[in-house]
Enzyme design. Structure first.
Site, PDB file in Angstrom:
ATOM      1  N   TRP A   1     -56.119  59.749 -98.758  1.00 51.86           N
ATOM      2  CA  TRP A   1     -55.984  60.849 -97.804  1.00 51.86           C
ATOM      3  C   TRP A   1     -57.342  61.546 -97.713  1.00 51.86           C
ATOM      4  O   TRP A   1     -57.894  61.915 -98.762  1.00 51.86           O
ATOM      5  CB  TRP A   1     -54.898  61.803 -98.322  1.00 51.86           C
ATOM      6  CG  TRP A   1     -54.604  62.963 -97.445  1.00 51.86           C
ATOM      7  CD1 TRP A   1     -54.416  62.945 -96.091  1.00 51.86           C
ATOM      8  CD2 TRP A   1     -54.439  64.320 -97.860  1.00 51.86           C
ATOM      9  NE1 TRP A   1     -54.134  64.208 -95.649  1.00 51.86           N
ATOM     10  CE2 TRP A   1     -54.147  65.073 -96.710  1.00 51.86           C
ATOM     11  CE3 TRP A   1     -54.503  64.977 -99.098  1.00 51.86           C
ATOM     12  CZ2 TRP A   1     -53.921  66.444 -96.748  1.00 51.86           C
ATOM     13  CZ3 TRP A   1     -54.269  66.338 -99.145  1.00 51.86           C
ATOM     14  CH2 TRP A   1     -53.984  67.057 -97.982  1.00 51.86           C
TER      15      TRP A   1
ATOM     16  N   LYS B   1     -42.919  67.635 -96.555  1.00 49.03           N
ATOM     17  CA  LYS B   1     -42.309  66.516 -95.813  1.00 49.03           C
ATOM     18  C   LYS B   1     -40.828  66.369 -96.155  1.00 49.03           C
ATOM     19  O   LYS B   1     -40.000  66.226 -95.268  1.00 49.03           O
ATOM     20  CB  LYS B   1     -43.004  65.186 -96.104  1.00 49.03           C
ATOM     21  CG  LYS B   1     -44.486  65.263 -96.374  1.00 49.03           C
ATOM     22  CD  LYS B   1     -45.304  65.535 -95.136  1.00 49.03           C
ATOM     23  CE  LYS B   1     -46.657  66.028 -95.573  1.00 49.03           C
ATOM     24  NZ  LYS B   1     -47.794  65.690 -94.900  1.00 49.03           N
TER      25      LYS B   1
ATOM     26  N   ASP C   1     -50.288  62.672-107.273  1.00 47.23           N
ATOM     27  CA  ASP C   1     -49.979  63.428-106.057  1.00 47.23           C
ATOM     28  C   ASP C   1     -48.655  62.886-105.507  1.00 47.23           C
ATOM     29  O   ASP C   1     -48.586  61.736-105.059  1.00 47.23           O
ATOM     30  CB  ASP C   1     -51.128  63.223-105.053  1.00 47.23           C
ATOM     31  CG  ASP C   1     -50.947  64.065-103.795  1.00 47.23           C
ATOM     32  OD1 ASP C   1     -49.964  64.829-103.724  1.00 47.23           O
ATOM     33  OD2 ASP C   1     -51.789  63.951-102.884  1.00 47.23           O
TER      34      ASP C   1
HETATM   35  C1  LMR Z   1     -51.325  63.768 -93.072  1.00 45.28           C
HETATM   36  O1  LMR Z   1     -51.993  63.054 -93.820  1.00 45.28           O
HETATM   37  O2  LMR Z   1     -51.201  63.552 -91.857  1.00 45.28           O
HETATM   38  C2  LMR Z   1     -50.591  64.930 -93.648  1.00 45.28           C
HETATM   39  O3  LMR Z   1     -50.735  64.962 -95.035  1.00 45.28           O
HETATM   40  C3  LMR Z   1     -50.964  66.208 -93.018  1.00 45.28           C
HETATM   41  C4  LMR Z   1     -52.315  66.697 -93.405  1.00 45.28           C
HETATM   42  O4  LMR Z   1     -52.415  67.856 -93.815  1.00 45.28           O
HETATM   43  O5  LMR Z   1     -53.283  65.943 -93.287  1.00 45.28           O
END
Ligand code: LMR
Length: 392
Positions: free
Chosen positions: A128, A243, A208
């Site tokens: 991420w 979520k 996480d």
């Molecule tokens: C995402 O990856 O789309 C979600 O976790 C929202 C975000 O805050 O990025």
């Protein structure tokens, strides 16, 4: 003084929300930011949350401060769902606090790791984008290993090597389930192996868990986390309810800490509280209070779990439909069927992702990540056709 600041690019993922909103095409498809959508393309408030909010409005008699740890009833109510009846939880070796979303939890966990001497964060690639961003902001070095193998499963050799190279002062960042952005989770036997390797490693695991229940079920999605906690002396756990309770903008999360002995928790938690105070003082109450009210009420809990089951089932159907499509141009869609959660990666170049957007009105992250919940039985054929067009 402020004119010394240089222009920063907008967050690429969040910028997609505005780009999509500004597109007037009726058949546009939003596969960008990770929010669940129904088969009608909506992101409704959970019925269980609505009911809990109603109860909250009727019964809440004060909005006075709670303290940096937030609503501890909320933090404790989640414990059985996250940790089950695993030994560290039963032995009192885990404590937690409320945070503003999973991101607040990550910020706190990483800042605390830094305070206690961490220098490097070892992280699977891709991850991420906010993970490395928070690390960089805290001045922590990032060491990457390869997470995804070309066949759409986990690259076990990548993590084996990463753990073998682990040093004192390393934090190993793991996604508990529903890997963001690849949807590639470790199989149970792979978690078993990772846990055994971590037992002999100086690395501190940070897990996480932002999508519990969106993969294979609340219990199933906690398997890896519980295995790892069973084999290491200490760990940090970053949790999000954004979520699995659909509370995105209410920012509902928690940080948990596991120590080898219950008596070691107090100094660690005092640092977490002090860091929270310095960052946001106290977390926002509303969403966490609604979650607590759900988990304190058998009927509301059943309703919430039922809504979560329906979400998971719909995403499973979308995945199966995509996988059944087989190939689209040069892209093999079949691995998507075996992946889990909101996300998967379509292996397209940056130019092809742009073409998907400009020519076909399909909004996806620059990495090729799609939010599978943005697909419906009404737009999935168009999406597959668009991939075939740009990659064929
Ligand atoms: C995402 O990856 O789309 C979600 O976790 C929202 C975000 O805050 O990025």
């Amino acid at each position: 003084m402020l004119s010394n600041l240089e222009q920063q690019p907008a967050d690429a993922l969040l910028a997609l929300i505005k780009l999509h909103n500004a597109d007037t095409r009726l058949d546009k498809i939003d596969l960008g930011v990770g929010v669940y959508r129904t088969g009608q393309g909506e992101t409704p408030v959970f019925g269980a949350i609505k009911a809990a909010e109603k109860k909250l409005v009727e019964t809440q008699d004060s909005k006075a401060y709670l303290g940096p740890e937030g609503d501890m009833g909320f933090v404790e109510a989640l414990v059985p769902y996250i940790f089950g009846d695993s030994a560290p939880s039963l032995d009192g070796r885990i404590d937690g606090m409320q945070t503003p979303g999973g991101t607040g939890s990550l910020r706190l966990a990483l800042a605390m790791a830094k305070r206690s001497g961490a220098t490097r964060i070892v992280i699977g690639k891709p991850s991420w984008p906010n993970h490395p961003q928070i690390c960089r902001d805290l001045g922590l070095d990032i060491v990457e290993f390869n997470h995804a193998a070309p066949d759409g499963t986990a690259d076990m050799e990548g993590i084996r090597q990463a753990i073998a190279n682990g040093q004192e002062g390393d934090v190993l960042m793991l996604h508990g389930c529903c890997h963001n952005p690849t949807g590639i989770d470790y199989a149970r036997s792979e978690w078993d192996e990772i846990s055994a390797l971590l037992a002999d490693s100086p690395m501190l695991p940070l897990i996480d868990l932002a999508y519990q229940g969106l993969g294979n079920g609340m219990e199933e999605d906690a398997y890896g986390l519980r295995r790892v906690l069973g084999s290491v002396p200490q760990a940090l756990i970053c949790y999000s309810c954004d979520k699995n309770f659909g509370l995105y903008r209410d920012r509902v999360g928690a940080l948990y800490v596991m120590m080898e002995q219950a008596g070691q928790l107090a100094p660690v938690m005092s640092n977490a509280h002090a860091l929270a105070r310095a960052n946001w003082s106290q977390p926002p109450d509303h969403g966490a209070a609604a979650v607590r009210l759900i988990l304190e009420d058998k009927a509301l809990t059943a309703q919430w779990l039922d809504e979560l089951d329906q979400m998971r089932e719909r995403m499973r159907q979308v995945r199966q439909t995509l996988a059944a499509a087989g190939r689209a141009g040069s892209v093999d869609l079949t691995p998507i069927g075996g992946q889990s959660g909101l996300f998967s990666i379509i292996p397209l170049t940056k130019e092809q992702v742009l073409e998907m957007r400009e020519k076909h009105g399909v909004y996806m992250a620059g990495s090729g990540r799609i939010n599978v919940a943005g697909l419906t039985m009404g737009n999935i054929d168009g999406f597959v056709g668009a991939i075939a067009d740009v990659s064929g």
